[in-house]
Design a protein around this motif. Sequence first.
Motif, PDB file in Angstrom:
ATOM      1  N   HIS A  11       0.832  -1.206   0.000  1.00  0.00           N
ATOM      2  CA  HIS A  11       0.000   0.000   0.000  1.00  0.00           C
ATOM      3  C   HIS A  11       0.871   1.263   0.000  1.00  0.00           C
ATOM      4  O   HIS A  11       0.559   2.243  -0.677  1.00  0.00           O
ATOM      5  N   ALA A  18       1.530   6.699  -6.959  1.00  0.00           N
ATOM      6  CA  ALA A  18       0.423   7.576  -7.345  1.00  0.00           C
ATOM      7  C   ALA A  18       0.593   9.003  -6.837  1.00  0.00           C
ATOM      8  O   ALA A  18       0.079   9.943  -7.436  1.00  0.00           O
ATOM      9  N   ALA A  22      -5.853   8.832  -2.821  1.00  0.00           N
ATOM     10  CA  ALA A  22      -6.926   8.496  -3.760  1.00  0.00           C
ATOM     11  C   ALA A  22      -6.392   7.717  -4.950  1.00  0.00           C
ATOM     12  O   ALA A  22      -6.995   6.736  -5.390  1.00  0.00           O
ATOM     13  N   GLY A  23      -5.236   8.144  -5.474  1.00  0.00           N
ATOM     14  CA  GLY A  23      -4.641   7.443  -6.607  1.00  0.00           C
ATOM     15  C   GLY A  23      -4.227   6.033  -6.240  1.00  0.00           C
ATOM     16  O   GLY A  23      -4.419   5.083  -7.012  1.00  0.00           O
ATOM     17  N   ALA A  25      -5.566   4.248  -3.858  1.00  0.00           N
ATOM     18  CA  ALA A  25      -6.792   3.479  -3.651  1.00  0.00           C
ATOM     19  C   ALA A  25      -7.367   2.991  -4.969  1.00  0.00           C
ATOM     20  O   ALA A  25      -7.807   1.842  -5.084  1.00  0.00           O
ATOM     21  N   ARG A  26      -7.367   3.853  -5.981  1.00  0.00           N
ATOM     22  CA  ARG A  26      -7.873   3.440  -7.299  1.00  0.00           C
ATOM     23  C   ARG A  26      -7.026   2.318  -7.873  1.00  0.00           C
ATOM     24  O   ARG A  26      -7.548   1.353  -8.445  1.00  0.00           O
ATOM     25  N   ALA A  27      -5.709   2.438  -7.740  1.00  0.00           N
ATOM     26  CA  ALA A  27      -4.816   1.429  -8.306  1.00  0.00           C
ATOM     27  C   ALA A  27      -4.985   0.081  -7.619  1.00  0.00           C
ATOM     28  O   ALA A  27      -4.892  -0.966  -8.261  1.00  0.00           O
ATOM     29  N   GLY A  29      -7.738  -0.863  -5.880  1.00  0.00           N
ATOM     30  CA  GLY A  29      -9.123  -1.312  -5.824  1.00  0.00           C
ATOM     31  C   GLY A  29      -9.705  -1.318  -4.428  1.00  0.00           C
ATOM     32  O   GLY A  29     -10.548  -2.153  -4.098  1.00  0.00           O
ATOM     33  N   ASN A  31     -10.728   1.489  -0.796  1.00  0.00           N
ATOM     34  CA  ASN A  31     -11.042   2.885  -0.501  1.00  0.00           C
ATOM     35  C   ASN A  31      -9.854   3.567   0.160  1.00  0.00           C
ATOM     36  O   ASN A  31      -8.949   2.915   0.676  1.00  0.00           O
ATOM     37  N   HIS A  32      -9.869   4.889   0.121  1.00  0.00           N
ATOM     38  CA  HIS A  32      -8.680   5.632   0.573  1.00  0.00           C
ATOM     39  C   HIS A  32      -8.454   5.498   2.070  1.00  0.00           C
ATOM     40  O   HIS A  32      -7.327   5.621   2.548  1.00  0.00           O
ATOM     41  N   ASP A 144       1.006   1.660 -12.275  1.00  0.00           N
ATOM     42  CA  ASP A 144      -0.103   2.219 -11.524  1.00  0.00           C
ATOM     43  C   ASP A 144      -0.188   1.645 -10.123  1.00  0.00           C
ATOM     44  O   ASP A 144      -0.478   2.337  -9.165  1.00  0.00           O
ATOM     45  N   GLN A 145       0.069   0.338  -9.991  1.00  0.00           N
ATOM     46  CA  GLN A 145      -0.107  -0.276  -8.695  1.00  0.00           C
ATOM     47  C   GLN A 145       1.158  -0.252  -7.862  1.00  0.00           C
ATOM     48  O   GLN A 145       1.093  -0.356  -6.644  1.00  0.00           O
TER      49      GLN A 145
END
Length: 310
Positions: A11, A18, A22-23, A25-27, A29, A31-32, A144-145
């Motif tokens: 994480h 990111a 938020a970025g 969390a999106r990568a 999958g 929540n922030h 991204d991840q």
Amino acid sequence: MPNLNWDDVRHAMAVGEAGSLAGAARALGVNHTTVLRRLDALEAQLGARLFERQRSGYEPTEAGQALLEQGRHMAVRVEEIERQILGRDRALAGPLRLTTAFVVMDHLLPQPLAAFVQAYPGIEVEVVENAFLIDLNSSHSSVDQGVARREADVALRLSNHVAEHLVGRQLGMTQCRIYAQRGAPGLPQSITPLNDLVRDAPWVAFERDTSVRAYDPWLRQLLAQSDVKVRVDIYNAKASMLRTGIGVGVLPTFMAEKHPDLIAVSEPIPEMQQPLWMVTHPDLRGTARVKAFMQFVGDALAQRLAEAPS
């Protein structure tokens, strides 16, 4: 100090990639708040602040930079362990991911793949159509991840060269010829010298600056002074344009069966022949489903190439 939790590190790496919760969390999958909780737990365990919260985003501190660097090494090691464990899998069941090019999927693979899944109902095959050649050695790290992710178990590659560390076999050679719409006014309808076609015929060509295929620079130079009417990015789009009768263009000969309304107007072009390879990573070659796929589908594709009209 208790052992580090790899999920916490993962994480934190996502935040570093990111630059924001938020970025990340999106990568990942999630929540922030999950990302923040993981990050807080890791900082508390290490007793160090890993990121400075600034208006521009999360900037890694010196400690954070050290963690991100070591985390990348950890990701590679986790990835190696995963591959080695998968390589000892003897079950003829589970997922198998294949990467290949659009043109191979559309014209060569459907029947062999359908026969394979009927013969091995416990194996679920996922095909990733991709014109770019993915390096299975790295299991491709996602930007991204910020974590390692296996891109494919097996690759089908139209290429003159494959990485030395990969294992597999050459299934056969593919040829290319120039095709035109059958019966189209103003277009050649029989075998014509290549130089005459380059000089006199209107053309459907690839994009001007592409280098996806090994022979793109040669083909681009060949057509430098030709009358190019349309440029496209993939073979299927080229075949669609050729069927309008707008010009002539190069296609692999294995596409001819699916396009009987096109006629070959050149001999096979030596500079454009390419082998089709089926490869995997050495750690995965002992996996039962990988071994079965490479044998079954590889044999079927080799036979199709051997029988394809040249």
